[in-house]
Design a protein around this motif. Structure first.
Motif, mmCIF file in Angstrom:
data_model
loop_
_atom_site.group_PDB
_atom_site.id
_atom_site.type_symbol
_atom_site.label_atom_id
_atom_site.label_comp_id
_atom_site.label_asym_id
_atom_site.label_seq_id
_atom_site.Cartn_x
_atom_site.Cartn_y
_atom_site.Cartn_z
ATOM 1 N N ALA A 261 2.959 74.588 59.850
ATOM 2 C CA ALA A 261 4.139 74.179 60.723
ATOM 3 C C ALA A 261 5.036 73.328 60.336
ATOM 4 C CB ALA A 261 3.048 73.037 61.200
ATOM 5 N N LYS A 262 4.541 72.576 58.785
ATOM 6 C CA LYS A 262 5.969 71.692 58.232
ATOM 7 C C LYS A 262 6.857 73.118 57.891
ATOM 8 C CE LYS A 262 3.522 67.316 57.344
ATOM 9 N NZ LYS A 262 3.164 66.730 57.023
ATOM 10 N N THR B 205 2.399 72.237 66.292
ATOM 11 C CA THR B 205 4.279 71.807 66.766
ATOM 12 C C THR B 205 4.303 71.402 67.728
ATOM 13 O OG1 THR B 205 4.724 73.721 64.745
ATOM 14 C CG2 THR B 205 6.688 73.514 65.835
ATOM 15 N N GLN C 87 3.254 67.624 68.216
ATOM 16 C CA GLN C 87 4.602 67.059 67.642
ATOM 17 C C GLN C 87 5.570 66.983 67.926
ATOM 18 O OE1 GLN C 87 2.631 65.319 64.521
ATOM 19 N NE2 GLN C 87 1.544 66.608 65.367
ATOM 20 N N ASN C 88 6.367 68.154 68.691
ATOM 21 C CA ASN C 88 7.589 67.639 69.607
ATOM 22 C C ASN C 88 7.238 66.595 70.697
ATOM 23 O OD1 ASN C 88 9.215 69.072 67.445
ATOM 24 N ND2 ASN C 88 8.494 71.217 69.084
ATOM 25 N N ALA D 233 9.654 74.169 60.066
ATOM 26 C CA ALA D 233 9.966 73.183 60.168
ATOM 27 C C ALA D 233 11.683 72.881 58.854
ATOM 28 C CB ALA D 233 9.655 71.644 60.102
#
Length: 266
Positions: free
Chosen positions: A15-16, A50, A53-54, A19
């Motif tokens: 995911a990072k 993701t 986190q959003n 991003a």
């Protein structure tokens, strides 16, 4: 929000990585090049992480999008079913609005039929008839698909992890009841800078856009997710996606549903 995620180190790392595309302002290496064994289910976990986190950062889930609804796209990626992604409130652009290049990386535009739900749809046994009963209205839509993967060099797992290559979306201003339209036979013409690019028909999406929404409701049940009343569901592209550059204007004309417009700037 009811999302079952498996917050493994691997999930978070992928995911990072995706991003990082926003930090660089350009696409990054495909996840499947870094992790060739990544399964589609693991890719969905990356997507869900993701989105989680959003949401923690203040964004809201306002709907879902369905991708890979055409046989041609499924064959291109070697799959036999669609995929899906989440729509967040910050992804919406008003009809006739403008999208800055700062908000997208590698945008392409598709014409779609959007469903606005009035009732929840809870899988795993949702039928097309259930979808029709749960739909408040349909509207014309443009989906701006976008990829965090460099040059769109994606596999199914890559696009799934990347929220099904979701970017932004635009809805028309003229909602219609299902009794007033023919979903399967509805024609669509997509224009770029007032030049016709391609045409499509509702049946291009799995034979029936409502069938796509039923598939989605049943697929989401696997992850403990329900389609909620009030959500927007983008049911799948009716023709090929067209690349967008700053200065381009797109509009789509739908039989019975009217038009929807968007422009791109630096």
């Amino acid at each position: 929000m009811s999302i079952k995620t498996e917050n493994t180190t691997k999930t978070e790392s992928h995911a990072k990585h995706l991003a990082e595309a926003w930090n660089k302002g350009e696409g990054v290496q495909a996840i499947t090049e870094l992790d060739p064994e990544l399964s589609v289910d693991e890719a969905y976990q990356v997507q869900l992480y993701t989105i989680e986190q959003n949401v923690k950062n203040g964004q809201r889930i306002v709907g879902k999008k369905i991708g890979l609804t055409s046989k041609a796209m499924q064959e291109a990626l070697g799959v036999g079913e669609p995929d899906y992604g989440h729509l967040l409130d910050q992804m919406k652009c008003e009809n006739g609005g403008t999208i800055s290049s700062k908000l997208v990386l590698q945008p392409k535009v598709e014409g779609e039929i959007a469903f606005i739900l009035k009732d929840d749809l809870v899988g795993p046994n949702v039928t097309t008839l259930d979808v029709l009963k749960a739909t408040d209205a349909v509207v014309p839509a443009l989906e701006i698909v976008d990829s965090r993967i460099k040059d769109w060099k994606i596999t199914l797992a890559d696009t799934v992890a990347d929220n099904a290559s979701s970017g932004m979306y635009v809805l028309g201003n003229n909602p219609k009841k299902l009794t007033d339209v023919d979903l399967k036979q509805m024609g669509m013409a997509l224009y770029k800078n007032d030049v016709l690019q391609n045409t499509g028909v509702g049946a291009a999406a799995l034979g029936d856009p409502a069938k796509c929404v039923a598939w989605l409701a049943n697929k989401l049940a696997t992850y403990g997710i329900t389609l909620k009343a009030g959500e927007v569901i983008l049911s799948g592209a009716l023709s090929a996606a067209m690349e967008a550059e700053p200065g381009d204007h797109f509009h789509a004309k739908f039989a019975e549903l009217g038009e929807v417009h968007v422009s791109f700037t630096d």
